[in-house]
Every structure is written in C-alpha cells, then in structure tokens.
Design an enzyme around this catalytic site. Structure first.
Site, mmCIF file in Angstrom:
data_model
loop_
_atom_site.group_PDB
_atom_site.id
_atom_site.type_symbol
_atom_site.label_atom_id
_atom_site.label_comp_id
_atom_site.label_asym_id
_atom_site.label_seq_id
_atom_site.Cartn_x
_atom_site.Cartn_y
_atom_site.Cartn_z
ATOM 1 N N ASN A 1 0.853 -1.184 0.000
ATOM 2 C CA ASN A 1 0.000 0.000 0.000
ATOM 3 C C ASN A 1 0.895 1.242 0.000
ATOM 4 O O ASN A 1 2.041 1.202 0.455
ATOM 5 C CB ASN A 1 -0.882 0.005 1.253
ATOM 6 C CG ASN A 1 -1.837 1.185 1.285
ATOM 7 O OD1 ASN A 1 -2.402 1.568 0.257
ATOM 8 N ND2 ASN A 1 -2.021 1.779 2.456
ATOM 9 N N HIS B 1 0.819 5.151 1.457
ATOM 10 C CA HIS B 1 0.085 5.980 2.420
ATOM 11 C C HIS B 1 0.741 7.363 2.484
ATOM 12 O O HIS B 1 1.964 7.462 2.650
ATOM 13 C CB HIS B 1 0.113 5.320 3.799
ATOM 14 C CG HIS B 1 -0.617 6.121 4.832
ATOM 15 N ND1 HIS B 1 -1.990 6.175 4.891
ATOM 16 C CD2 HIS B 1 -0.159 6.929 5.817
ATOM 17 C CE1 HIS B 1 -2.348 6.980 5.883
ATOM 18 N NE2 HIS B 1 -1.263 7.457 6.455
ATOM 19 N N SER C 1 4.737 6.922 2.272
ATOM 20 C CA SER C 1 5.398 5.657 2.636
ATOM 21 C C SER C 1 4.766 4.509 1.867
ATOM 22 O O SER C 1 3.549 4.464 1.707
ATOM 23 C CB SER C 1 5.205 5.360 4.128
ATOM 24 O OG SER C 1 5.570 6.467 4.921
HETATM 25 C C1 GAR Z 1 -2.555 8.859 -2.773
HETATM 26 O O1 GAR Z 1 -2.053 10.084 -2.315
HETATM 27 C C2 GAR Z 1 -2.376 7.789 -1.735
HETATM 28 O O2 GAR Z 1 -1.221 7.944 -0.969
HETATM 29 C C3 GAR Z 1 -3.601 7.955 -0.891
HETATM 30 O O3 GAR Z 1 -4.614 8.225 -1.795
HETATM 31 C C4 GAR Z 1 -4.085 8.932 -2.906
HETATM 32 C C5 GAR Z 1 -4.588 8.281 -4.166
HETATM 33 O O4 GAR Z 1 -4.344 9.075 -5.260
HETATM 34 N N1 GAR Z 1 -3.850 6.771 -0.138
HETATM 35 C C6 GAR Z 1 -4.390 6.761 1.070
HETATM 36 O O5 GAR Z 1 -4.755 7.777 1.647
HETATM 37 C C7 GAR Z 1 -4.545 5.397 1.712
HETATM 38 N N2 GAR Z 1 -4.811 5.503 3.080
HETATM 39 P P1 GAR Z 1 -4.438 8.509 -6.728
HETATM 40 O O6 GAR Z 1 -5.793 7.850 -6.887
HETATM 41 O O7 GAR Z 1 -4.294 9.712 -7.622
HETATM 42 O O8 GAR Z 1 -3.311 7.537 -6.928
#
Ligand code: GAR
Length: 325
Positions: free
Chosen positions: A113, A115, A142
């Site tokens: 994942n 985060h 991370s």
């Molecule tokens: C990313 O910033 C990721 O780190 C976060 O969601 C976004 C997805 O963006 N993830 C979380 O918050 C998980 N807890 P994306 O759809 O443009 O890749």
C-alpha cells in the site's frame, strides 16, 4: 512469479479514485527491463477516473461496488478478480477500503500500500492537515506491506516532501502526489525483485543464522559464512554462495549427513538443491535461495540441522534441553 524468476511479476492494482499512482505504475511497467506488469486494475467505485485511463491504455479492468454488501463479500469479489487475472501481488493505490482479516492473511507479504505520510506518523485519514497543524517541517509518503493493522506493516520506502509556510492540505497533497509517483514504481520494483537480490537474500539468511546459539559471521575464501563456537576456534555450519564458478545460483551451503543424502537430494529436487564445486566433495549441499516459492522456514530447518552437525556437544545438549520447555 513472486520470487526468483526472471519473468515479470504480475500485479493487480486496486484503486478508488483518480488513479494517478496506478498511472505512474503503469508507465513505469512499460519501460525497458521493468520488473512488473499490471494484469488488472480493479475498483470498488464504478466511475473511478483511473478506470478510464486504464481502459484507454488497454489494461483489463474490474469493478465491484462495496455498497450494500459485507466487507468479506466485497473483498472476495476483488480477490477473485485478481486471482483470475493471475496476479502474484496486489498493489493498493488509493484504495480507500479497510480490508477483512482473511483477505489480508491470504496475501500476506504479497500486498503493498502507499500511504501519504511519513509512517509511523499519521496513520488513517487527513494526513496533510495533521502534519501542517503539528508544525512538521516535512510531510511525505510511505510504501508499506499490508498487515491486519491499518497502515502499520513494514515500511519499505519513503519520500519526504518539505512543507511550505503557506501550504494548505490541498497544495501539500498535490506535491506529495508528485513524489509518490516517483516512489511507488521504484518501491514495487525493488520489492518484487527481492528474490533475486543477493543483498536481500544474504540479510535474511544472516538474521536466521545468527539467531542460533553462539554463532558469528566469518569470511572464508572471499564468501561470507557462519560459524558456531568461539571466534577463535568455531566451525562453519553455513556458507553463502553468490553465483560462484559461473553458477546461476544464490545459495546457502549446509552440511548433509552423508554423500548419499547429498546425491539423493540433488537428484530428486534439482530445483532446490545442487552439489557445489569444492564444498560438495565434503558433503555440503547448496540450497538455492533465488528460486520461486522459496520457503524461509525450510532454510531455517537446514541451518539448524547443519549447526547441530558441527556444534560442540555442550551446545547441542543445552539446545535439546531448551527445546523440552
Ligand atoms: C494517494 O495520495 C495515496 O497515498 C492515498 O490516496 C491517494 C490516491 O491518489 N492513499 C491513502 O490515503 C490510503 N490511506 P491517486 O488515486 O491519484 O493515486
């Protein structure tokens, strides 16, 4: 395949939203010598923006809404699609769902994942606002292994992003995303390549070997090895061998009980064992580490056996006694 093979690792990417991290993984996977390929993009949100991009790029997609069903049912549907697509790994990229325990357990060590915080700081949601409110100098992102506890699995890689005095959660989030697009493809590639990485294999082996009683590391003929007993007069019970004498294997050499046993192992399980040059003549067998499906418990059993072959009686007796409790 996950470990050891030269072919590309097959990953299923799960998204819930824009999917820009998925896009970063996708384009990285299309570069020369990429370590992975995307076999499926799956989402719990029917109209997720990332799905359109995935389809435009000719990727297989799958959607299954989580609405009105249990967590287990949703996970089962997503998992079935990943299995059907032949995925070795599941890579979560903005997949905003808490996963059921059984699902996480079945993919243990094969689910990653990303985060948007410098874990262990700010697990969960609103990471940017929390970093700004706390007066942190840096936010970041991370990549971690998914375990049953939210955002708490082993961190594989991080990238820091400086927080500007006038940053809002939105402006910071936008810069962190740019950083994530660099971070995630690299971290995934490194992770799926670990089975062929001598440094990684050696580090794991070293941990197991030095966990045995009265052991230490010592180099012999240019290769690292492990001995039991005193630093002065200890005896080797394992040698690390990295593609020696033109061999393609990264292996640990351990002591068998006889030449007959060694030859039988090599003949019946050539994908696991080989007779090494030089050491083979005195009953050492090579246990191949850079192979698909490597089982570290099996390696540990061999280290223990080999340790017992050469350890002084006072230590093996102590060990037997400890085993009885
Ligand atoms: C990313 O910033 C990721 O780190 C976060 O969601 C976004 C997805 O963006 N993830 C979380 O918050 C998980 N807890 P994306 O759809 O443009 O890749």
């Amino acid at each position: 395949m996950p470990d050891g093979s030269q072919s590309k690792a097959r990953i299923a990417v799960f998204i819930s939203g824009t999917g820009t991290n998925m896009a970063a993984l996708l384009y990285a996977s299309r570069l020369k010598d990429a370590a992975f390929e995307i076999v499926l993009v799956a989402s719990n949100v029917e109209g997720a923006e990332g799905l359109t991009l995935a389809r435009t790029e000719g990727l297989a997609t799958f959607t299954h809404s989580h609405k009105g069903i249990t967590r287990e049912e949703q996970d089962a549907a997503m998992e079935a699609a990943a299995v059907e697509a032949g995925a070795d790994y599941i890579v979560l990229a903005g997949y905003m769902r808490i996963l059921s325990q059984g699902f996480v357990e079945r993919w243990e060590g094969r689910m990653l994942n990303i985060h948007p915080s410098l874990l262990p700081k700010y697990k969960g949601l609103n990471t940017f606002a929390r970093a700004i409110e706390s007066g942190d100098s840096h936010a970041g992102s991370s990549v971690h292994i998914v375990t049953h506890e939210l955002d708490a699995g082993e961190v594989l890689a991080q990238v820091k992003v400086a927080i500007a005095a006038d940053d809002t959660a939105e402006s910071l989030a936008a810069r962190v995303k740019i950083a994530e697009h660099q971070l995630y493809p690299r971290a995934v590639a490194d992770y799926v390549s670990r089975g062929n990485d001598p440094d990684h294999l050696y580090a794991r082996l070293r941990e197991l070997a030095l966990a045995l009683p009265e052991t230490h590391e010592k180099t012999s003929h240019g290769s690292p090895g492990f001995r039991v007993g005193t630093v002065k007069s200890g005896k080797f019970f394992a040698h690390f061998s990295q593609m020696h004498h033109g061999s393609q294997h990264i292996a640990v050499l351990v002591k068998t009980s006889s030449m007959d046993e060694l030859l039988a192992l090599v003949e019946t399980q050539p994908e696991t064992y080989y007779k090494p040059d030089y050491y083979g003549a005195s009953g050492w067998v090579g246990v191949i580490l850079n192979r698909p499906g490597l089982d570290w418990d099996h390696v540990q059993d061999w280290l223990m056996r080999s340790w017992r072959e050469v350890a002084p009686a006072r230590l093996t007796k102590l060990h037997d006694a400890a085993d009885m409790f």
